[in-house]
Design an enzyme around this catalytic site. Structure first.
Site, PDB file in Angstrom:
ATOM      1  N   ASN A  77     -50.380 -11.037 -29.390  1.00 14.84           N
ATOM      2  CA  ASN A  77     -49.259 -10.431 -30.103  1.00 14.84           C
ATOM      3  C   ASN A  77     -48.118 -10.278 -29.096  1.00 14.84           C
ATOM      4  O   ASN A  77     -48.151  -9.391 -28.254  1.00 14.84           O
ATOM      5  CB  ASN A  77     -49.699  -9.073 -30.667  1.00 14.84           C
ATOM      6  CG  ASN A  77     -48.551  -8.312 -31.304  1.00 14.84           C
ATOM      7  OD1 ASN A  77     -47.459  -8.859 -31.500  1.00 14.84           O
ATOM      8  ND2 ASN A  77     -48.791  -7.055 -31.630  1.00 14.84           N
ATOM      9  N   TRP A  78     -47.155 -11.156 -29.220  1.00 16.79           N
ATOM     10  CA  TRP A  78     -46.067 -11.167 -28.228  1.00 16.79           C
ATOM     11  C   TRP A  78     -45.060 -10.040 -28.471  1.00 16.79           C
ATOM     12  O   TRP A  78     -44.155  -9.827 -27.660  1.00 16.79           O
ATOM     13  CB  TRP A  78     -45.348 -12.530 -28.239  1.00 16.79           C
ATOM     14  CG  TRP A  78     -46.199 -13.669 -27.758  1.00 16.79           C
ATOM     15  CD1 TRP A  78     -47.503 -13.598 -27.322  1.00 16.79           C
ATOM     16  CD2 TRP A  78     -45.816 -15.049 -27.653  1.00 16.79           C
ATOM     17  NE1 TRP A  78     -47.946 -14.855 -26.962  1.00 16.79           N
ATOM     18  CE2 TRP A  78     -46.931 -15.760 -27.145  1.00 16.79           C
ATOM     19  CE3 TRP A  78     -44.643 -15.771 -27.936  1.00 16.79           C
ATOM     20  CZ2 TRP A  78     -46.906 -17.141 -26.920  1.00 16.79           C
ATOM     21  CZ3 TRP A  78     -44.623 -17.139 -27.717  1.00 16.79           C
ATOM     22  CH2 TRP A  78     -45.740 -17.810 -27.207  1.00 16.79           C
ATOM     23  N   LYS A  79     -45.170  -9.356 -29.600  1.00 17.76           N
ATOM     24  CA  LYS A  79     -44.245  -8.261 -29.951  1.00 17.76           C
ATOM     25  C   LYS A  79     -42.790  -8.741 -29.821  1.00 17.76           C
ATOM     26  O   LYS A  79     -42.527  -9.917 -30.050  1.00 17.76           O
ATOM     27  CB  LYS A  79     -44.553  -7.013 -29.101  1.00 17.76           C
ATOM     28  CG  LYS A  79     -46.043  -6.632 -29.189  1.00 17.76           C
ATOM     29  CD  LYS A  79     -46.382  -5.290 -28.608  1.00 17.76           C
ATOM     30  CE  LYS A  79     -47.883  -5.032 -28.735  1.00 17.76           C
ATOM     31  NZ  LYS A  79     -48.283  -3.713 -28.261  1.00 17.76           N
ATOM     32  N   SER A  82     -54.639  -2.702 -24.153  1.00 18.02           N
ATOM     33  CA  SER A  82     -54.775  -2.922 -22.702  1.00 18.02           C
ATOM     34  C   SER A  82     -55.917  -3.873 -22.338  1.00 18.02           C
ATOM     35  O   SER A  82     -56.570  -3.686 -21.313  1.00 18.02           O
ATOM     36  CB  SER A  82     -54.909  -1.583 -21.965  1.00 18.02           C
ATOM     37  OG  SER A  82     -53.746  -0.792 -22.193  1.00 18.02           O
ATOM     38  N   GLY A  85     -51.668  -7.670 -26.248  1.00 18.17           N
ATOM     39  CA  GLY A  85     -50.222  -7.512 -26.147  1.00 18.17           C
ATOM     40  C   GLY A  85     -49.714  -8.029 -24.812  1.00 18.17           C
ATOM     41  O   GLY A  85     -49.556  -9.229 -24.599  1.00 18.17           O
ATOM     42  N   GLY A  86     -49.488  -7.116 -23.870  1.00 22.10           N
ATOM     43  CA  GLY A  86     -48.876  -7.452 -22.581  1.00 22.10           C
ATOM     44  C   GLY A  86     -49.498  -8.645 -21.866  1.00 22.10           C
ATOM     45  O   GLY A  86     -48.781  -9.521 -21.361  1.00 22.10           O
ATOM     46  N   GLU A 111     -47.480  -0.070 -34.087  1.00 23.12           N
ATOM     47  CA  GLU A 111     -46.035   0.112 -33.882  1.00 23.12           C
ATOM     48  C   GLU A 111     -45.290   0.085 -35.214  1.00 23.12           C
ATOM     49  O   GLU A 111     -44.274   0.769 -35.390  1.00 23.12           O
ATOM     50  CB  GLU A 111     -45.516  -0.955 -32.905  1.00 23.12           C
ATOM     51  CG  GLU A 111     -45.979  -0.631 -31.493  1.00 23.12           C
ATOM     52  CD  GLU A 111     -46.405  -1.817 -30.652  1.00 23.12           C
ATOM     53  OE1 GLU A 111     -45.968  -2.944 -30.928  1.00 23.12           O
ATOM     54  OE2 GLU A 111     -47.187  -1.606 -29.703  1.00 23.12           O
ATOM     55  N   HIS A 169     -49.768  -3.103 -37.829  1.00 20.57           N
ATOM     56  CA  HIS A 169     -49.853  -2.790 -36.393  1.00 20.57           C
ATOM     57  C   HIS A 169     -49.402  -1.352 -36.158  1.00 20.57           C
ATOM     58  O   HIS A 169     -48.531  -0.844 -36.868  1.00 20.57           O
ATOM     59  CB  HIS A 169     -48.981  -3.762 -35.593  1.00 20.57           C
ATOM     60  CG  HIS A 169     -49.215  -3.635 -34.122  1.00 20.57           C
ATOM     61  ND1 HIS A 169     -48.576  -2.675 -33.362  1.00 20.57           N
ATOM     62  CD2 HIS A 169     -50.049  -4.303 -33.291  1.00 20.57           C
ATOM     63  CE1 HIS A 169     -49.016  -2.777 -32.114  1.00 20.57           C
ATOM     64  NE2 HIS A 169     -49.902  -3.747 -32.038  1.00 20.57           N
ATOM     65  N   GLU A 193     -57.311  -0.939 -32.858  1.00 17.77           N
ATOM     66  CA  GLU A 193     -56.430  -0.703 -31.717  1.00 17.77           C
ATOM     67  C   GLU A 193     -56.163   0.801 -31.588  1.00 17.77           C
ATOM     68  O   GLU A 193     -55.291   1.340 -32.280  1.00 17.77           O
ATOM     69  CB  GLU A 193     -55.100  -1.430 -31.916  1.00 17.77           C
ATOM     70  CG  GLU A 193     -55.239  -2.934 -32.047  1.00 17.77           C
ATOM     71  CD  GLU A 193     -53.939  -3.654 -31.663  1.00 17.77           C
ATOM     72  OE1 GLU A 193     -54.014  -4.532 -30.807  1.00 17.77           O
ATOM     73  OE2 GLU A 193     -52.869  -3.318 -32.204  1.00 17.77           O
ATOM     74  N   GLY A 207     -50.581  -0.622 -24.592  1.00 18.63           N
ATOM     75  CA  GLY A 207     -49.484  -0.684 -23.637  1.00 18.63           C
ATOM     76  C   GLY A 207     -49.515   0.411 -22.586  1.00 18.63           C
ATOM     77  O   GLY A 207     -48.534   0.634 -21.888  1.00 18.63           O
TER      78      GLY A 207
HETATM   79  P1  13P Z   1     -51.406  -4.159 -25.055  1.00 19.01           P
HETATM   80  O1  13P Z   1     -52.421  -5.268 -24.852  1.00 19.01           O
HETATM   81  O2  13P Z   1     -50.106  -4.429 -24.368  1.00 19.01           O
HETATM   82  O3  13P Z   1     -51.978  -2.820 -24.786  1.00 19.01           O
HETATM   83  O4  13P Z   1     -51.052  -4.186 -26.634  1.00 19.01           O
HETATM   84  C1  13P Z   1     -52.076  -4.210 -27.552  1.00 19.01           C
HETATM   85  C2  13P Z   1     -51.504  -4.494 -28.885  1.00 19.01           C
HETATM   86  O5  13P Z   1     -50.814  -3.669 -29.453  1.00 19.01           O
HETATM   87  C3  13P Z   1     -51.800  -5.790 -29.498  1.00 19.01           C
HETATM   88  O6  13P Z   1     -51.404  -5.822 -30.817  1.00 19.01           O
END
Ligand code: 13P
Length: 250
Positions: free
Chosen positions: A9-11, A213, A234-235, A97, A95, A167, A173
């Protein structure tokens, strides 16, 4: 057997050139017919360019969100059919967010899940508790209630197409990863939830990703848990070497 599924997930990150370069690197490195299913979910405006960059490879394309209506006067929104038109095979829905920053409710997410499935676009539906909820001992209740709400009204046939991503909000994050035991406990409970709500076969087939994470150095242990079937990253999905390291861990 549930095939491990790793999705990036590149956000709201990268620019067009960076997105295309990363997609090309992954397309070249992920083997066809490998043991792990891999998808990347770039920002909507780069979907088309990324689709071109991964064409002919084993890497699949997903979107990060959609709207539940098919078309019309919904300024700024994107429909399931539009996502499919630019090559999406997946859509992330609910998600944390979108729930916590953009104010989406389970009812909103449920409308989107139904619209995605009706269009033939399988969703990755996210659930997860906040730190306060975990500390109050409410994790199971919160996650089950998010499933009740966001997956309301799905037939067994529809549910079989959905991927779940657990999640924990406190792990997203933050670098604070859930321990394999903490994650496995929730995944195991989710599988029981699906067994009660549907049946044993459905519950055994549903893939449940962990997200929060995930990094190359913790992926293997998380993914070796019996009920963790993949990761939503994510990251660490923003660099080819770390994303490929997670895929290798699976
Ligand atoms: P991180 O891997 O950056 O913690 O993000 C997880 C995430 O929200 C994937 O959708």
């Amino acid at each position: 057997m549930r095939k491990p599924f790793i999705a990036g997930n590149w956000k709201m990150n990268l620019d067009r050139a960076g997105a295309v370069a990363l997609a090309k690197e992954l397309a070249a490195a992920v083997p066809a017919d490998g043991p792990v299913q891999v998808a990347i979910c770039p920002p909507a405006v780069y979907l088309d360019a990324v689709r071109e960059a991964i064409a002919g490879s084993a890497v699949e394309l997903g979107a990060q969100n959609m709207y539940h209506e098919a078309s019309g006067a919904f300024t700024g929104e994107t429909s399931a059919a539009m996502l499919q038109d630019v090559g999406c095979q997946w859509v992330i829905l609910g998600h944390s967010e979108r729930r916590h920053v953009l104010g989406e409710t389970d009812a909103d997410i449920n409308r989107k899940v139904h619209a995605a499935l009706a269009a033939g676009l399988p969703p990755i539906v996210c659930v997860g508790e906040t730190l306060d909820e975990r500390e109050a001992g409410r994790t199971q209740e919160v996650v089950r209630s998010q499933c009740d709400g966001s997956l309301a009204g799905l037939t067994e046939e529809q549910m079989a197409k959905v991927v779940i991503a657990y999640e924990p909000v406190w792990a997203i994050g933050t670098g604070k990863v859930a321990t394999p035991a903490q994650a496995e406990e929730v995944h195991n409970d989710l599988r029981k939830y699906f067994e009660n709500r549907y049946n044993h076969a459905l519950a055994e087939g549903v893939r449940i990703q962990y997200g929060g994470s995930v990094k190359p150095d913790n992926a293997k242990e998380l993914l070796s848990q019996p009920n963790i079937d993949g990761a939503l990253v994510g990251g660490a999905a923003l660099k080819a070497d770390s994303f490929l390291g997670i895929i290798a861990g699976a």
